[in-house]
Scaffold this active site. Sequence first.
Site, mmCIF file in Angstrom:
data_model
loop_
_atom_site.group_PDB
_atom_site.id
_atom_site.type_symbol
_atom_site.label_atom_id
_atom_site.label_comp_id
_atom_site.label_asym_id
_atom_site.label_seq_id
_atom_site.Cartn_x
_atom_site.Cartn_y
_atom_site.Cartn_z
ATOM 1 N N ASP A 1 5.135 64.114 53.840
ATOM 2 C CA ASP A 1 5.637 65.064 52.867
ATOM 3 C C ASP A 1 7.156 65.176 52.999
ATOM 4 O OD1 ASP A 1 6.216 67.649 51.502
ATOM 5 O OD2 ASP A 1 4.038 67.864 51.523
ATOM 6 N N HIS B 1 0.387 71.547 49.097
ATOM 7 C CA HIS B 1 0.854 70.225 49.511
ATOM 8 C C HIS B 1 -0.318 69.395 50.023
ATOM 9 C CE1 HIS B 1 5.335 70.921 49.549
ATOM 10 N NE2 HIS B 1 4.858 72.143 49.347
#
Length: 151
Positions: free
Chosen positions: A118, A19
Amino acid sequence: MADDRQLHVVMFPWFAQGHITPFLNLAKSILTSGHRILFFSTLVNIEWIKKKIVPRIELVELQLPFVDGLPAGVESMIGLSKIGRTDLVPLLFQEIDLCEQPFGALLKLLSPDFVIFDATLWWTSWVANKMGVPTINFIAFDIAAMSFAKG
């Protein structure tokens, strides 16, 4: 007329290398426009990020709260894998969800123009919006992975 002022951008990826890397790539693109990037993560992840970072990205450490049963220094999925304790994933998620307050305190202190977060850090937009800070949800995984998500 275009607004030429420098934007103050907070980037907040999930605490996993898969990520973090797309967020770093996005940050590099934003930097080409002359904006200021503050990149939030944990100490363990920051050490890894420093090996990949471009100099103008500012790293901001987010302190993780203590969660009983989770070994000290475990701040990501890779941390659990290294100690062979993937059974503790629920405790890691609990620890990360408890970051709401420290995240909010940093936002209040830094007063960014907006936050790019995120999708897995679901509470980020709630915290930022309470302070009047706009958010952008950057999804750092593909549609195949999303098809397995609950919801």
